[in-house]
Design a protein around this motif. Structure first.
Motif: not given
Length: 634
Positions: A454-468
């Protein structure tokens, strides 16, 4: 040495402001690491340089070859100075690995950038007794030889200017000014205050060149382009501000022509090589190039360069110069010039030596405090040489640039940029130099979800948010965070946007630097894959593990504050907030460090009401994670 002993700290915690004991534990582990690095650096300073430390070619990775005949030239503000610069437009191209293509991300992304090719005014410099005023080269110990670093650096500045003028052609020009140094057979105002520089047996054109190199103010003028906004000079144009007096000693006859044609880049390089041979300056020759390459960075940050005063007496090495390596420096100049004309890349790389992959934003203060404040904080500028060796240990392939930066007086500015927790960051710095400097430079490892799915590391959230994404609904995040430190903690997947959750079951995605694009005058695009697609082998940090330290320095322990952590945390979370998602409904966003920011911007950026009852407990409680981390380093 094992940097992981300091690295894996509190990644899964969901608390921004940690308890005092947790911070003290992290501080002690950071001290253990940085004190060891500092003692190694002091040892290397006394032992002298090994040959790989002075080889700037190790830093050339994917750096493109400079193309100054651009079809997209712009006159624009550049850096911290109000003076405008002449810049050429270019782009970096990044591609998604085919084995990671899930169909929901764009296969390629492009980032526009500017490379400085002209400045409106020369960069000032002075000769001063400062870092590397004494040079023990590769001999080590107390054997001090002649030191002509500053003079060699000026010669390299001229070579770079002349090379750029040659590459530009068109309305570019090279000329001597009326300012020039005198000759030793002339009457001197006060011989005891004059540095006599022996340039050996040279003809009158080379003697005149040396007179321009050692002149007060500006001895030469390298005009790159005339524009309606004014005249622009080559970025390595310099103007001496100090009153140091030089006199040139040479064997030959003075030219009756008071203003001979300036030396070409090739002839100037040859004259510089002969001077280095005459005084046996083997290890200084390549370092002087890196000093010259920092001049545009000094200009960018409104700094005056500080060059070591020449020292004519002392022990001379008997080592024969390696001509092939010196010739490589000249042949590779267009690559070095691209790096030098990108001050943001230069400073990003220097500051990257203090970044550690798994140190999150809320532990930046205890991580940086031992090295920035306790080791380096009380050192006078003339003892900052040790910073060059700290940089060498942390970034072995950038070692020659570290020595050049400190020798040219850039050290205090590097520390200033690092100290606050918000150092400059440039996307292409990692692929160009091979020195990683941000959590965004690495893709991470393992599945995207944590042990609790149910959780994802925020650094991975940031990476996936940056990917177009292919539907373009996250375009406002395309530029990436402006700080290198990863956001701490983990987010509930249910709170994440679709362009994040769409990849929870995907293999790790990563955009890799593919090539550089220059825009030529005829409208064509030139693709440049860089100096080398293979990372040049460099000395590994692990090689320093075998050094036996006979003595260890003690460093004064001081109280640290949380300002760097607060700044790093605010900046990395601001990127996510200002990208358009508004205020997420997670408790961490209501902590003191962030709450004021959200409240001040809530009306403009939107966001829902916060409800403590909606937020579950974090995946791993911070206290539990500190305990497990300390177990790994005890």
């Amino acid at each position: 040495m094992d940097t992981k002993a300091v690295a894996t700290i509190l990644r899964d915690n969901n608390v921004l402001q940690l308890e005092e004991q947790q911070l003290q534990d992290a501080l002690e582990q950071s001290r253990e690491y940085w004190y060891q690095i500092a003692n190694l650096a002091f040892h290397l300073r006394e032992a002298g340089f090994s040959s790989e430390f002075t080889n700037p070619r190790l830093a050339l990775h994917r750096i493109p070859k400079l193309q100054v005949r651009s079809g997209r030239l712009h006159v624009r503000p550049y850096g911290m100075t109000p003076i405008r610069s002449l810049c050429c437009e270019a782009s970096s191209i990044w591609t998604l690995s085919t084995d990671q293509d899930c169909g929901k991300l764009k296969k390629q992304m492009s980032h526009l950038t500017f490379v400085q090719v002209g400045i409106a005014a020369a960069t000032s410099f002075s000769f001063i007794e400062d870092a590397f005023s004494s040079w023990n080269g590769m001999s080590g110990g107390n054997v001090i030889g002649p030191n002509y670093l500053g003079i060699l650096a000026l010669g390299w500045c001229y070579v770079l200017c002349a090379q750029l003028v040659k590459m530009r052609g068109e309305d570019s020009s090279m000329q001597y000014t009326q300012c020039q140094a005198g000759y030793s057979d002339e009457s001197l105002p006060d011989p005891s205050q004059v540095h006599v520089i022996d340039v050996g047996e040279v003809d009158e054109s080379v003697a005149r060149w040396w007179s321009a190199i050692l002149a007060p103010n500006e001895g030469w003028k390298a005009t790159v382009k005339q524009t309606p906004q004014g005249e622009f000079l080559a970025p390595w144009s310099v103007s001496r501000a100090c009153e140091t007096h030089f006199s040139i000693k040479y064997q030959g006859t003075l030219s009756p022509d008071p203003d001979p044609k300036p030396l070409s880049s090739e002839r100037a390089f040859k004259a510089l090589v002969e001077f280095a041979r005459l005084h046996e300056l083997q290890s200084q020759f390549p370092i002087a190039l890196t000093m010259a390459l920092t001049i545009p960075t000094h200009k960018y940050y409104r700094l005056s360069a500080k060059l070591p005063l020449p020292r004519a007496t002392g022990f001379k090495s008997i080592t024969t110069p390696v001509n092939a390596e010196w010739m490589n420096l000249k042949e590779d100049l267009p690559y070095y010039m691209t790096l030098s004309c990108s001050p943001e890349v230069m400073m990003s790389t220097f500051c990257g030596a203090f970044w550690e992959q798994d140190v999150p934003c809320n532990l930046v203060s205890p991580w940086l405090h031992p090295i920035i404040n306790e080791v380096l904080g009380d050192l006078p500028e003339n003892e900052l040489e040790v910073l060059a060796f700290i940089g060498t240990i942390r970034q072995p392939r950038f070692s020659a640039f570290w020595i050049g930066a400190i020798a040219s007086g850039l050290g205090p500015e590097i520390l200033h940029r690092v100290r606050g927790g918000h150092p400059p960051l440039d996307r292409v710095a990692f692929p160009w130099t091979g020195c990683p400097q941000s959590f965004m430079d690495v893709a991470g490892s393992g599945p995207y979800t944590c042990k609790d799915p149910d959780y994802i590391l925020r650094e991975d959230v940031w990476r996936l948010t940056n990917y177009p994404s292919t539907d373009g609904d996250n375009e406002s995040y395309q530029h990436g965070p402006r700080v290198p430190w990863a956001p701490c903690g983990a987010s509930l997947t249910r709170d994440c946007a679709l362009y994040v959750t769409a990849h929870l079951d995907c293999p790790r995605h990563e955009y890799e630097y593919d090539h550089w694009v220059w825009y030529l005058p005829d409208g064509t695009l030139m693709q440049d894959r860089g100096f080398s697609e293979q990372v040049t082998p460099a000395v590994s940090e692990s090689r320093f593990d075998n050094i036996q330290l006979k003595t260890r320095r003690e460093f004064k322990r001081t109280q640290f504050d949380q300002e760097a952590s607060r700044e790093a945390s605010g900046q990395v979370f601001l990127w996510y907030f200002f990208g358009g998602e508004g205020l997420p409904s997670e408790s961490i966003y209501q902590e003191e460090w962030l709450k004021e920011v959200w409240e001040n911007n809530m009306s403009e950026f939107g966001g829902g009401e916060f409800d403590d009852g909606e937020v579950p407990e974090p995946v791993v409680k911070s206290g539990e994670f500190v305990d497990s981390w300390l177990d790994t380093v005890s």
